[in-house]
Scaffold this active site. Structure first.
Site, short mmCIF file in Angstrom:
data_model
loop_
_atom_site.label_atom_id
_atom_site.label_comp_id
_atom_site.label_asym_id
_atom_site.label_seq_id
_atom_site.Cartn_x
_atom_site.Cartn_y
_atom_site.Cartn_z
N ARG A 189 123.37 -15.62 -43.18
CA ARG A 189 123.83 -16.89 -43.76
C ARG A 189 125.05 -16.68 -44.65
NH1 ARG A 189 120.19 -21.05 -42.98
NH2 ARG A 189 118.18 -20.38 -42.10
N ASN A 242 115.22 -8.00 -46.73
CA ASN A 242 115.64 -9.25 -47.35
C ASN A 242 115.23 -10.48 -46.55
OD1 ASN A 242 117.50 -10.95 -49.15
ND2 ASN A 242 118.39 -11.27 -47.12
N TYR A 245 104.57 -19.06 -50.35
CA TYR A 245 105.73 -18.26 -50.76
C TYR A 245 105.36 -17.30 -51.89
CZ TYR A 245 110.38 -17.17 -52.60
OH TYR A 245 111.50 -16.51 -53.05
#
Length: 276
Positions: free
Chosen positions: A22, A112, A181
């Site tokens: 991204r 990541n 999360y």
């Protein structure tokens, strides 16, 4: 005569960075800053189609991991872009095979890759099993698979190495509406601790970074005024973080200067959390 301080031990090393496609992301900065420090970099992403990319990427002509690989090459380092699903054991093994075939070895692994914000940001009583499993699969299972497969390679090489897991202060705060999360990121921190204890005898260091509110595409789900109010109320430094600031901490952890640092989960969060 000038004075200065330079991190060492990264020139000519091979780093693998997952979730780096991204344009506004920590992953992109991780790849670029490791290249700037002297690493050749394997850049992975999910292979997003152009129609699935946000408007700012489309306007900039951003081409996901191919664009990040170009930035690495512009710094004089080798780059290998690979589409990879880190939750898939076969894909992770393929990633290792491609890395060894093209670059010969691996020295630094940065986990990541993370599931995008979505239907999981609801109360636990409303959270679907599918949404929960999606987050756990990418954030925790993916980190496990990468650590297992690449950890074996680091042990076999016999030269030590560094694994850096990108967690989140969410794994320590465990806020409402972030159950999947937060659980996944708390799991990453626990996995980091176990891996550090298991791999330390091989000279392999394993650490986690826990970013706070960072200027990435992930904070586009709220309007800027809402985020600024949150930042003013919760961050002593009074501003959001920049992706390169998280990446700088990762570069340090991968360097010779962090040779006695392992098993840690460092907050990089403008002071939102202290002493934990």
């Amino acid at each position: 005569m000038g004075s200065g301080y330079e991190l060492t031990g990264l020139t000519g090393k091979v780093a693998v960075v997952t979730g780096a496609g991204r344009m506004r992301s920590i992953g992109r900065s991780l790849a670029v800053e490791l290249a700037r420090a002297g690493c050749d970099v394997v850049v992975t992403g999910t292979g997003r189609r152009p129609e699935d990319r946000p408007a700012d990427e489309a306007a900039a002509g951003w081409d996901d991991i191919a664009s990040v690989a170009d930035e690495v090459r512009a710094l004089g380092r080798r780059a290998l872009p690979v589409v990879c699903d880190v939750a898939d054991p076969d894909d992770v093994r393929r990633l290792l095979d491609l890395t060894l075939a093209e670059l010969g070895r691996v020295d630094v692994v940065v986990n990541n890759a993370a599931a995008s914000r979505g239907e999981d940001r609801v109360p636990l009583t409303e959270l679907s099993v599918e949404a929960f499993d999606r987050v756990i699969a990418v954030n925790l299972r993916g980190t496990f698979l990468m650590t297992q497969v690449f950890g074996r390679q680091l042990v076999e090489q016999g030269d030590g190495g560094s694994i850096i897991n990108i967690s989140s202060i969410g794994g320590k705060l465990s806020g409402a509406g972030t159950g999947a999360y937060s659980a996944s990121k708390a799991g990453v921190q626990s996995l980091t601790s176990s891996a550090a204890k298991e791999l330390g005898s091989h000279g392999i260091r394993v650490n986690a970074l826990c970013p706070g509110v960072t200027e990435t595409g992930r904070i586009a789900d709220r309007d800027p005024d809402t985020w600024q109010a949150y930042v003013r109320a919760n961050l002593p430094l009074g501003r959001t973080g920049l992706p390169w600031e998280v990446a700088a901490a990762a570069v340090f952890l991968a360097s010779d200067q962090a040779a006695w640092v392992t098993g840690q989960a460092w907050n990089v969060d403008g002071g939102q959390l202290t002493i934990r």
